[in-house]
Design an enzyme around this catalytic site. Structure first.
Site, PDB file in Angstrom:
ATOM      1  N   GLU A   1       0.821  -1.201   0.000  1.00 39.44           N
ATOM      2  CA  GLU A   1       0.000   0.000   0.000  1.00 39.44           C
ATOM      3  C   GLU A   1       0.861   1.259   0.000  1.00 39.44           C
ATOM      4  OE1 GLU A   1      -2.074  -2.793   3.017  1.00 39.44           O
ATOM      5  OE2 GLU A   1      -0.120  -2.608   2.061  1.00 39.44           O
TER       6      GLU A   1
ATOM      7  N   CYS B   1      -2.561  -3.279   7.349  1.00 38.89           N
ATOM      8  CA  CYS B   1      -2.166  -3.458   8.744  1.00 38.89           C
ATOM      9  C   CYS B   1      -2.391  -2.162   9.520  1.00 38.89           C
ATOM     10  CB  CYS B   1      -0.719  -3.904   8.840  1.00 38.89           C
ATOM     11  SG  CYS B   1       0.495  -2.637   8.382  1.00 38.89           S
TER      12      CYS B   1
ATOM     13  N   CYS C   1       0.019   0.664   7.770  1.00 39.13           N
ATOM     14  CA  CYS C   1      -0.432   1.099   6.444  1.00 39.13           C
ATOM     15  C   CYS C   1      -1.700   1.960   6.541  1.00 39.13           C
ATOM     16  CB  CYS C   1      -0.713  -0.116   5.562  1.00 39.13           C
ATOM     17  SG  CYS C   1       0.777  -0.999   5.077  1.00 39.13           S
TER      18      CYS C   1
END
Length: 369
Positions: free
Chosen positions: A59, A82, A91
């Site tokens: 990401e 996460c 993220c």
């Protein structure tokens, strides 16, 4: 990179993300395979994939690729973002800062530190969050990571090469070679797909195997040897590989243990007269080894099957018959006393491999503990 027009199908974008996930040049373990695509106004403006532990997550890489074009865009990622601090920051923080308005993720992260928390955090901040698109393919891609996170054990592949009657050596012990070079080359590719390759000490003493993939650019796996009494020769190929773990018992000679450690071998000692397989796997998981290829011999494979620790089977079947009750069988151990106790397989695929056939299958959940 200039954005390009893409079809306006969410399924198409998730398939792109799944293709990106596979571009990791090596094995990302102990982390998962993850790919990400960012779309704005029908155009792909950012792409990324995870390169392995300690590197940017997919990401973040895609957001960096998109830059300011990420604001108001839709993010497609193969695994739930996460929301915890690990080797890298969460993220979810990067997604919120970038101004993403909608997130599609293929499957929930099995890591207990995430496990739905990332999606809920994004939803609480007003993002539209959708799960399940491409989940089957995403799960298959990360089956080793899922096993590691859910069970705390490595994903175990049993690799076998036998005659049609299930033998791995003749009655005199000759085993080279049951399959031809093309089949053995295919088997070495399996080694490159795992972090570690495990054999018993009898295999080392009889064959002195290399246990590496022998493929240019492939990362060398750990060689793991079950050797309760430390009979392994210091000049064996696995010791000289520089990536060798020997599992022994506390009854082994301290002097032999010291010599092996001086040769660069990592020696793991366990109480008892035999190495406890399940305890060894838990120890390997703590070392972040999440994928293990078990190559034998027959007693070792039998122990793994008896303990219901095998997740996948890769069986090379060669067109010859060895015969004899004294020939060595592929899977020994205690075995099943009744047919309903047998290890049953599913999702079977068959491919030609040199002069042999490679059967690949997953062990049914009922046959695993």
């Amino acid at each position: 990179m200039r954005p390009r027009t893409s079809p306006r199908s969410p399924e198409t974008y998730m398939r792109m993300a799944l293709r990106l996930a596979r571009q990791c040049p090596g094995l990302p373990y102990p982390n998962p395979w993850v790919g990400c695509v960012i779309v704005r106004g029908g155009r792909v403006v950012g792409r990324g994939f995870h390169h392995g532990a300690g590197t940017s997550h997919a990401e973040v890489e895609a957001l960096q690729d998109a830059g300011p074009r990420a604001r108001g865009a839709t993010l497609y990622v193969t695994l739930e973002p996460c929301c915890h601090h690990g080797r890298t920051p969460p993220c979810t923080d990067s997604i919120l800062r970038a101004g993403i308005r909608e997130v599609y993720y293929a499957m929930k992260d099995p890591n207990p530190l995430v496990a739905g928390k990332g999606a809920r955090l994004l939803h609480r901040h007003g993002l539209r969050v959708r799960c399940g698109l491409g989940s089957g393919e995403a799960f298959a891609l990360n089956e080793m990571f899922v096993k590691f996170q859910s069970a705390g054990l490595p994903f175990v592949t049993a690799k076998v090469a036998t005659s049609l009657d299930g033998k791995i050596a003749t009655r005199t012990g000759q085993s080279k070679w049951i399959t031809d070079e093309a089949a053995r080359s295919r088997a070495r590719r399996l080694r490159g797909e795992h972090q570690a390759v495990l054999v018993g000490i009898n295999t080392v003493l009889s064959d002195d195997p290399h246990l590496g993939p022998r493929i240019r650019g492939a990362k060398e796996p750990w060689r793991i040897v079950l050797d309760s009494r430390l009979r392994i020769p210091p000049d064996s190929k696995v010791v000289k590989s520089g990536k060798c773990i020997v599992a022994c018992t506390t009854e082994a000679s301290p002097a032999k243990k010291a010599r092996l450690e001086c040769a660069g071998v990592k020696v793991l000692s366990f109480r008892g007269k035999q190495v406890p397989i399940r305890a060894l796997l838990r120890r390997l998981a703590r070392e972040e080894i999440i994928s293990l290829l078990v190559e034998g011999g027959g007693e070792v494979l039998g122990s793994f099957f008896d303990l219901r620790l095998v997740d996948r089977v890769c069986w090379f079947l060669s067109p010859l018959v060895l015969g004899s009750v004294r020939s060595r069988v592929a899977v020994a151990g205690t075995g099943a006393g009744k047919l309903d106790q047998a290890c049953r397989l599913q999702n079977v695929t068959i491919e030609k491999a040199g002069n042999s056939w490679l059967f690949q299958a997953r062990v049914t959940p009922a046959a695993r503990h």
